[in-house]
Design a protein around this motif. Structure first.
Motif, PDB file in Angstrom:
ATOM      1  N   GLU A 103      -3.560  -9.957   4.668  1.00  0.00           N
ATOM      2  CA  GLU A 103      -3.803  -8.657   4.049  1.00  0.00           C
ATOM      3  C   GLU A 103      -2.866  -7.586   4.598  1.00  0.00           C
ATOM      4  OE1 GLU A 103      -7.750  -5.934   3.075  1.00  0.00           O
ATOM      5  OE2 GLU A 103      -7.968  -7.953   3.905  1.00  0.00           O
ATOM      6  N   GLU A 104      -2.652  -7.597   5.920  1.00  0.00           N
ATOM      7  CA  GLU A 104      -1.801  -6.567   6.528  1.00  0.00           C
ATOM      8  C   GLU A 104      -0.350  -6.649   6.045  1.00  0.00           C
ATOM      9  OE1 GLU A 104      -2.697  -9.664   9.868  1.00  0.00           O
ATOM     10  OE2 GLU A 104      -3.761  -8.717   8.198  1.00  0.00           O
ATOM     11  N   TYR A 116      -0.311  -4.793   2.685  1.00  0.00           N
ATOM     12  CA  TYR A 116      -0.459  -3.341   2.848  1.00  0.00           C
ATOM     13  C   TYR A 116       0.775  -2.693   3.469  1.00  0.00           C
ATOM     14  CZ  TYR A 116      -5.139  -2.889   1.038  1.00  0.00           C
ATOM     15  OH  TYR A 116      -6.210  -2.850   0.182  1.00  0.00           O
ATOM     16  N   LYS A 117       1.583  -3.482   4.146  1.00  0.00           N
ATOM     17  CA  LYS A 117       2.840  -2.958   4.683  1.00  0.00           C
ATOM     18  C   LYS A 117       3.715  -2.432   3.541  1.00  0.00           C
ATOM     19  CE  LYS A 117       5.828  -5.932   6.427  1.00  0.00           C
ATOM     20  NZ  LYS A 117       6.358  -6.953   7.358  1.00  0.00           N
ATOM     21  N   TYR A 118       3.718  -3.162   2.415  1.00  0.00           N
ATOM     22  CA  TYR A 118       4.530  -2.758   1.258  1.00  0.00           C
ATOM     23  C   TYR A 118       3.810  -1.739   0.386  1.00  0.00           C
ATOM     24  CZ  TYR A 118       7.392  -6.649   2.746  1.00  0.00           C
ATOM     25  OH  TYR A 118       8.176  -7.486   3.501  1.00  0.00           O
ATOM     26  N   VAL A 119       2.480  -1.761   0.416  1.00  0.00           N
ATOM     27  CA  VAL A 119       1.700  -0.733  -0.290  1.00  0.00           C
ATOM     28  C   VAL A 119       1.982   0.628   0.345  1.00  0.00           C
ATOM     29  CG1 VAL A 119      -0.623   0.129  -0.767  1.00  0.00           C
ATOM     30  CG2 VAL A 119      -0.134  -2.321  -1.010  1.00  0.00           C
ATOM     31  N   ASN A 120       1.962   0.669   1.668  1.00  0.00           N
ATOM     32  CA  ASN A 120       2.179   1.929   2.394  1.00  0.00           C
ATOM     33  C   ASN A 120       3.593   2.482   2.199  1.00  0.00           C
ATOM     34  OD1 ASN A 120      -0.436   1.783   3.361  1.00  0.00           O
ATOM     35  ND2 ASN A 120       0.143   0.737   5.252  1.00  0.00           N
ATOM     36  N   LYS A 121       4.525   1.592   1.882  1.00  0.00           N
ATOM     37  CA  LYS A 121       5.903   2.030   1.622  1.00  0.00           C
ATOM     38  C   LYS A 121       6.116   2.446   0.171  1.00  0.00           C
ATOM     39  CE  LYS A 121       8.069  -0.863   5.199  1.00  0.00           C
ATOM     40  NZ  LYS A 121       8.959  -2.027   5.446  1.00  0.00           N
ATOM     41  N   GLY A 122       5.080   2.273  -0.657  1.00  0.00           N
ATOM     42  CA  GLY A 122       5.182   2.663  -2.059  1.00  0.00           C
ATOM     43  C   GLY A 122       5.919   1.671  -2.938  1.00  0.00           C
ATOM     44  N   GLU A 125       1.587  -1.688  -5.677  1.00  0.00           N
ATOM     45  CA  GLU A 125       0.213  -1.179  -5.689  1.00  0.00           C
ATOM     46  C   GLU A 125      -0.720  -2.384  -5.626  1.00  0.00           C
ATOM     47  OE1 GLU A 125      -0.511   1.436  -9.068  1.00  0.00           O
ATOM     48  OE2 GLU A 125       1.640   1.849  -9.165  1.00  0.00           O
ATOM     49  N   TYR A 126      -1.586  -2.399  -4.610  1.00  0.00           N
ATOM     50  CA  TYR A 126      -2.596  -3.464  -4.553  1.00  0.00           C
ATOM     51  C   TYR A 126      -3.909  -2.892  -5.073  1.00  0.00           C
ATOM     52  CZ  TYR A 126      -6.016  -6.823  -2.931  1.00  0.00           C
ATOM     53  OH  TYR A 126      -7.062  -7.716  -2.890  1.00  0.00           O
TER      54      TYR A 126
END
Length: 368
Positions: A241-242, A245-251, A254-255
């Motif tokens: 999962e982490e 979210y590393k790529y979600v946080n970079k924009g 979208e998960y």
């Protein structure tokens, strides 16, 4: 007749087999669903659909503990003895193997299996893989006890035949699990570039390549949205999962989480993407086609069954983020062609992948 449907994961009985079970009941037969999840948790859900649900202990869909597998086998044996089905229909590796063997030992007269895909263990290219050798041996025994085995693509059936695991006369080809065209309807495409992936978040689904392609696409078209819908799995190729979210946080992506209904997500996308390494015939693609979405998927077993390259989408090489990004960018730049491809997807789905047509082949083969 009494038909038992064996699965190694209860939710898939609703997602992949509900229309088939309804067709069996509409033909006057009693259906029993069996999976490892508890009767307390799932019994009522099946009862609402007039289906009896029984739990089979010990079967772990992705587990490798041989002791638990033995427990699972005897649990299936016990359930089949108790319920006395006239026919057994099994899918997913462990329930195919242990279910078909148990059904034969109990004396069930009609035994059928459905191969939804060969899976990551079977497609392991390591020739010295002990797990793969054991799986082949188990499949050979199970298939020997089957009246027929349904396959969803010719690549898988050819590989099984070439490996000497089944007699060709036992094979029946079907067009995937089909899609319910009353539930999934053609919808207008999003006016904005929105790419969607739906599936388990594992490497074999091409998630890594999808994210890498997203980086390339968003450098040129930052307004493009690249979405993921699905759940984190225990498969050997599962992604943590982490990591996502590393790529979600970079924009970059979208998960949107897991869902029990993909339709709202499909309706908001303009292109459906599945960069999988192998499939049976991907149901998520069929659902996207039914809603009139153009498809980008891989030229891989199962996936290539769903796309005529250049007609309703594109086939790209597996594990090739650059080619994937290239086709995603093409979709952004060619809006009119995207509309045309979406309409072609719907036409193909209606003609080839209607669940009623698929279920008719299954029921006719099983003499139901």
């Amino acid at each position: 007749m009494k038909i038992m449907i064996l699965s190694s994961y209860a939710p898939t009985l609703f997602y992949f087999r509900e229309d088939m079970m309804k067709a069996m009941m509409n033909s006057g037969h009693e259906v029993i669903a069996a999976a490892p999840e508890s009767e307390k948790e799932w019994g009522q859900k099946f009862k609402e659909r007039k289906i009896k649900y029984v739990s089979i202990e010990g079967i772990e869909r992705t587990g490798t503990n041989p002791i638990k597998d033995i427990v699972g086998f005897f649990s299936i044996l016990k359930v089949i003895k108790r319920e006395k089905p006239d026919k057994v229909f099994a899918y997913q590796a462990k329930t195919i193997i242990y279910g078909c063997i148990a059904a034969k030992l109990v004396g069930v007269k009609g035994i059928y299996a459905l191969m939804g895909g060969l899976g990551s263990v079977f497609r392991n290219n390591d020739r010295k893989s002990l797990a793969k050798d054991i799986l082949k041996m188990e499949y050979k025994v199970a298939f020997n006890f089957c009246d027929n085995v349904f396959f969803q693509n010719k690549d898988d059936s050819k590989e099984i035949i070439n490996a000497g695991l089944i007699k060709e006369k036992k094979i029946v080809m079907i067009n995937g699990s089909g899609v319910n065209l009353e539930k999934f309807k053609e919808k207008p495409l999003s006016q904005n570039p929105v790419f969607l992936f739906v599936g388990r978040i594992i490497k074999d689904k091409g998630i890594i390549e999808y994210i890498e392609a997203a980086k390339i696409v968003k450098e040129k078209y930052p307004e493009a949205r690249v979405q993921i819908v699905g759940y984190f799995d225990t498969n050997p190729t599962a992604i943590k999962e982490e990591e996502i979210y590393k790529y979600v946080n970079k924009g970059i992506i979208e998960y949107l989480g897991p869902t029990n209904d993909v339709r709202p997500f499909l309706e908001k996308c303009s292109v459906y993407v599945l960069p999988s390494y192998h499939e049976g015939t991907p149901k998520s693609v069929l659902e996207a086609m039914a809603t009139g979405r153009p498809i980008i998927t891989t030229d891989a077993p199962g996936c290539r069954e769903t796309v005529v390259d250049g007609q309703n989408g594109f086939l790209v090489p597996i594990k090739n983020a650059n080619k994937l990004a290239e086709k995603m960018i093409w979709m952004i730049q060619n809006r009119e062609e995207v509309e045309r491809m979406g309409k072609e997807s719907f036409r193909m789905c209606k003609e080839k992948f209607d669940v009623n047509k698929v279920n008719k082949v299954i029921l006719n083969t099983m003499n139901l």
